[in-house]
Design an enzyme around this catalytic site. Structure first.
Site, PDB file in Angstrom:
ATOM      1  N   THR A  11       6.341  -3.014   4.959  1.00  0.00           N
ATOM      2  CA  THR A  11       6.132  -2.450   3.621  1.00  0.00           C
ATOM      3  C   THR A  11       4.712  -1.880   3.551  1.00  0.00           C
ATOM      4  OG1 THR A  11       5.291  -4.475   2.577  1.00  0.00           O
ATOM      5  CG2 THR A  11       7.689  -4.188   2.640  1.00  0.00           C
ATOM      6  N   GLY A  14       3.129   3.633   4.651  1.00  0.00           N
ATOM      7  CA  GLY A  14       2.763   5.041   4.495  1.00  0.00           C
ATOM      8  C   GLY A  14       1.340   5.380   4.897  1.00  0.00           C
ATOM      9  N   SER A 153      -5.515 -12.250   2.405  1.00  0.00           N
ATOM     10  CA  SER A 153      -6.846 -11.623   2.370  1.00  0.00           C
ATOM     11  C   SER A 153      -7.912 -12.700   2.414  1.00  0.00           C
ATOM     12  CB  SER A 153      -7.006 -10.834   1.073  1.00  0.00           C
ATOM     13  OG  SER A 153      -8.362 -10.477   0.870  1.00  0.00           O
ATOM     14  N   TYR A 165      -5.947 -10.391  -7.971  1.00  0.00           N
ATOM     15  CA  TYR A 165      -5.708 -10.197  -6.533  1.00  0.00           C
ATOM     16  C   TYR A 165      -5.795 -11.521  -5.755  1.00  0.00           C
ATOM     17  CZ  TYR A 165      -6.395  -7.915  -1.923  1.00  0.00           C
ATOM     18  OH  TYR A 165      -6.296  -7.500  -0.614  1.00  0.00           O
TER      19      TYR A 165
HETATM   20  N1  LIG Z   1      -8.122  -2.969   3.779  1.00  0.00           N
HETATM   21  C1  LIG Z   1      -8.653  -4.170   3.698  1.00  0.00           C
HETATM   22  O1  LIG Z   1      -9.843  -4.385   3.891  1.00  0.00           O
HETATM   23  C2  LIG Z   1      -7.791  -5.351   3.362  1.00  0.00           C
HETATM   24  C3  LIG Z   1      -8.369  -6.617   3.390  1.00  0.00           C
HETATM   25  C4  LIG Z   1      -7.592  -7.721   3.100  1.00  0.00           C
HETATM   26  C5  LIG Z   1      -6.263  -7.547   2.800  1.00  0.00           C
HETATM   27  N2  LIG Z   1      -5.724  -6.299   2.747  1.00  0.00           N
HETATM   28  C6  LIG Z   1      -4.311  -6.183   2.406  1.00  0.00           C
HETATM   29  O2  LIG Z   1      -3.655  -5.432   3.407  1.00  0.00           O
HETATM   30  C7  LIG Z   1      -2.575  -4.695   2.822  1.00  0.00           C
HETATM   31  C8  LIG Z   1      -2.716  -3.224   3.184  1.00  0.00           C
HETATM   32  O3  LIG Z   1      -3.981  -2.761   2.755  1.00  0.00           O
HETATM   33  P1  LIG Z   1      -4.467  -1.264   2.986  1.00  0.00           P
HETATM   34  O4  LIG Z   1      -5.943  -1.315   2.995  1.00  0.00           O
HETATM   35  O5  LIG Z   1      -3.746  -0.653   4.120  1.00  0.00           O
HETATM   36  O6  LIG Z   1      -3.993  -0.596   1.603  1.00  0.00           O
HETATM   37  P2  LIG Z   1      -3.622   0.923   1.288  1.00  0.00           P
HETATM   38  O7  LIG Z   1      -3.848   1.096  -0.170  1.00  0.00           O
HETATM   39  O8  LIG Z   1      -4.311   1.854   2.225  1.00  0.00           O
HETATM   40  O9  LIG Z   1      -2.058   0.966   1.600  1.00  0.00           O
HETATM   41  C9  LIG Z   1      -1.142   0.239   0.820  1.00  0.00           C
HETATM   42  C10 LIG Z   1       0.192   0.952   0.877  1.00  0.00           C
HETATM   43  O10 LIG Z   1       1.116   0.196   0.054  1.00  0.00           O
HETATM   44  C11 LIG Z   1       1.889   1.111  -0.698  1.00  0.00           C
HETATM   45  N3  LIG Z   1       2.392   0.482  -1.920  1.00  0.00           N
HETATM   46  C12 LIG Z   1       1.667   0.149  -3.022  1.00  0.00           C
HETATM   47  N4  LIG Z   1       2.474  -0.358  -3.951  1.00  0.00           N
HETATM   48  C13 LIG Z   1       3.736  -0.341  -3.449  1.00  0.00           C
HETATM   49  C14 LIG Z   1       5.003  -0.724  -3.949  1.00  0.00           C
HETATM   50  N5  LIG Z   1       5.143  -1.221  -5.199  1.00  0.00           N
HETATM   51  N6  LIG Z   1       6.098  -0.581  -3.160  1.00  0.00           N
HETATM   52  C15 LIG Z   1       5.973  -0.054  -1.910  1.00  0.00           C
HETATM   53  N7  LIG Z   1       4.790   0.331  -1.388  1.00  0.00           N
HETATM   54  C16 LIG Z   1       3.690   0.190  -2.149  1.00  0.00           C
HETATM   55  C17 LIG Z   1       0.920   2.246  -1.008  1.00  0.00           C
HETATM   56  O11 LIG Z   1       1.612   3.436  -1.372  1.00  0.00           O
HETATM   57  C18 LIG Z   1       0.133   2.376   0.290  1.00  0.00           C
HETATM   58  O12 LIG Z   1       0.739   3.286   1.171  1.00  0.00           O
HETATM   59  C19 LIG Z   1      -2.636  -4.980   1.328  1.00  0.00           C
HETATM   60  O13 LIG Z   1      -1.740  -6.026   1.024  1.00  0.00           O
HETATM   61  C20 LIG Z   1      -4.057  -5.440   1.120  1.00  0.00           C
HETATM   62  O14 LIG Z   1      -4.191  -6.274   0.005  1.00  0.00           O
HETATM   63  C21 LIG Z   1      -6.455  -5.199   3.022  1.00  0.00           C
END
Ligand SMILES: NC(=O)c1ccc[n+]([C@@H]2O[C@H](COP(=O)([O-])OP(=O)(O)OC[C@H]3O[C@@H](n4cnc5c(N)ncnc54)[C@H](O)[C@@H]3O)[C@@H](O)[C@H]2O)c1
Length: 255
Positions: A11, A14, A153, A165
């Site tokens: 999930t 994208g 996270s 969050y």
């Molecule tokens: N980037 C970081 O530093 C970091 C750190 C800790 C945890 N995370 C976690 O890792 C995961 C991915 O983070 P990221 O940085 O790639 O985020 P991102 O925002 O780049 O990507 C998230 C993706 O989820 C999709 N999305 C959002 N809501 C949705 C829904 N209701 N149904 C289907 N798709 C949905 C978005 O369209 C997007 O493509 C998240 O759960 C985030 O909390 C990220």
């Protein structure tokens, strides 16, 4: 679990971490079911996976809507014939202080809104619950072994400005422990990953000053790379004795 020819649902595939996971799993020969709200991003990820010679299909789906998630897993099984893995990666932030207080008057001027709270609950917590439930139900009905990974996270232990969050990220970690306890008897493992600050769109959209300050405070002195989370996903999927635990990938940062 050997990943070659296994069907893995990601999930939030994208962009960001989800895309990096898809590419890493494609390198291992897995077939990908990529899920997101963003069809353009999905197509781009699927194209990159196809270049690696694996089957990648896209599913536009809101993970927080029960009927859509049920249909998603029916479609995945109809398209691929099975499902072996799930990464609950889709997630959002709506940061803000729990209560904002005016320094001069000492009075509360702003509160975290219920909308801010509920949106993050719906996607991060309910979305993970629904996808995990439907994936496990399919695995059990099909009689296949599987692995579910929830993306938590470093914020799961509490972080300023993230009441909503942090609650969801503690929740998805706890759910992975519960699922490991309930589902191991059916050959299904569950685990979580707690990334620190990783250089994806979500993090890079912060102000440069804030990013510099964050990097300076990390013992590793840099943000993590999406591939460093993606390789942790394949590590967990491939190692059959990792179950119910959370792997921290954060450059030694403690917040
Ligand atoms: N980037 C970081 O530093 C970091 C750190 C800790 C945890 N995370 C976690 O890792 C995961 C991915 O983070 P990221 O940085 O790639 O985020 P991102 O925002 O780049 O990507 C998230 C993706 O989820 C999709 N999305 C959002 N809501 C949705 C829904 N209701 N149904 C289907 N798709 C949905 C978005 O369209 C997007 O493509 C998240 O759960 C985030 O909390 C990220």
């Amino acid at each position: 679990m050997q990943l070659n020819d296994k069907v893995i649902v990601i999930t939030g595939g994208g962009r960001g971490l989800g895309r990096a996971m898809a590419l890493e799993l494609a390198d291992k020969g897995a077939k990908l079911a990529l899920v997101d709200l963003d069809q353009e991003g999905l197509s781009e990820t699927a194209g990159l996976c196809a270049e690696k010679g694996v089957e990648a299909r896209t599913y536009e789906c809101n993970v927080s809507v029960e009927g859509d998630v049920e249909k998603l897993f029916n479609d995945v099984v109809a398209d691929f014939g099975t499902v072996n893995g799930l990464v609950n990666n889709a997630g959002i932030t709506r940061d803000g202080l729990f209560l904002k207080v005016d320094r001069e008057t000492g009075k509360v001027t702003k509160k975290m809104t219920l909308d801010q709270w509920q949106l993050v609950m719906d996607v991060n917590l309910t979305g993970t619950f629904l996808c995990g439930r439907e994936a496990a139900a399919k695995m059990i009905d099909l009689g296949v072994e599987g692995c579910i990974i929830n993306i938590s996270s470093i914020s799961r232990n509490g972080n300023m400005g993230q009441t909503n969050y942090t609650a969801t990220k503690a929740g998805v970690q706890a759910m992975a422990v519960t699922w490991a306890k309930e589902l191991s008897r059916y050959g299904i493992r569950a685990a979580s990953i707690a990334p620190g600050y990783i250089g994806t769109e979500m993090v890079m959209s912060m102000k440069p000053e804030a990013l510099d300050k964050i990097a300076a405070g990390i013992p590793a002195k840099r943000l993590g790379k999406p591939e460093e989370i993606a390789s942790t996903v394949t590590f967990i999927m491939e190692n059959d004795y990792i179950n119910g635990r959370c792997i921290e990938v954060d450059g030694a940062l403690r917040i």
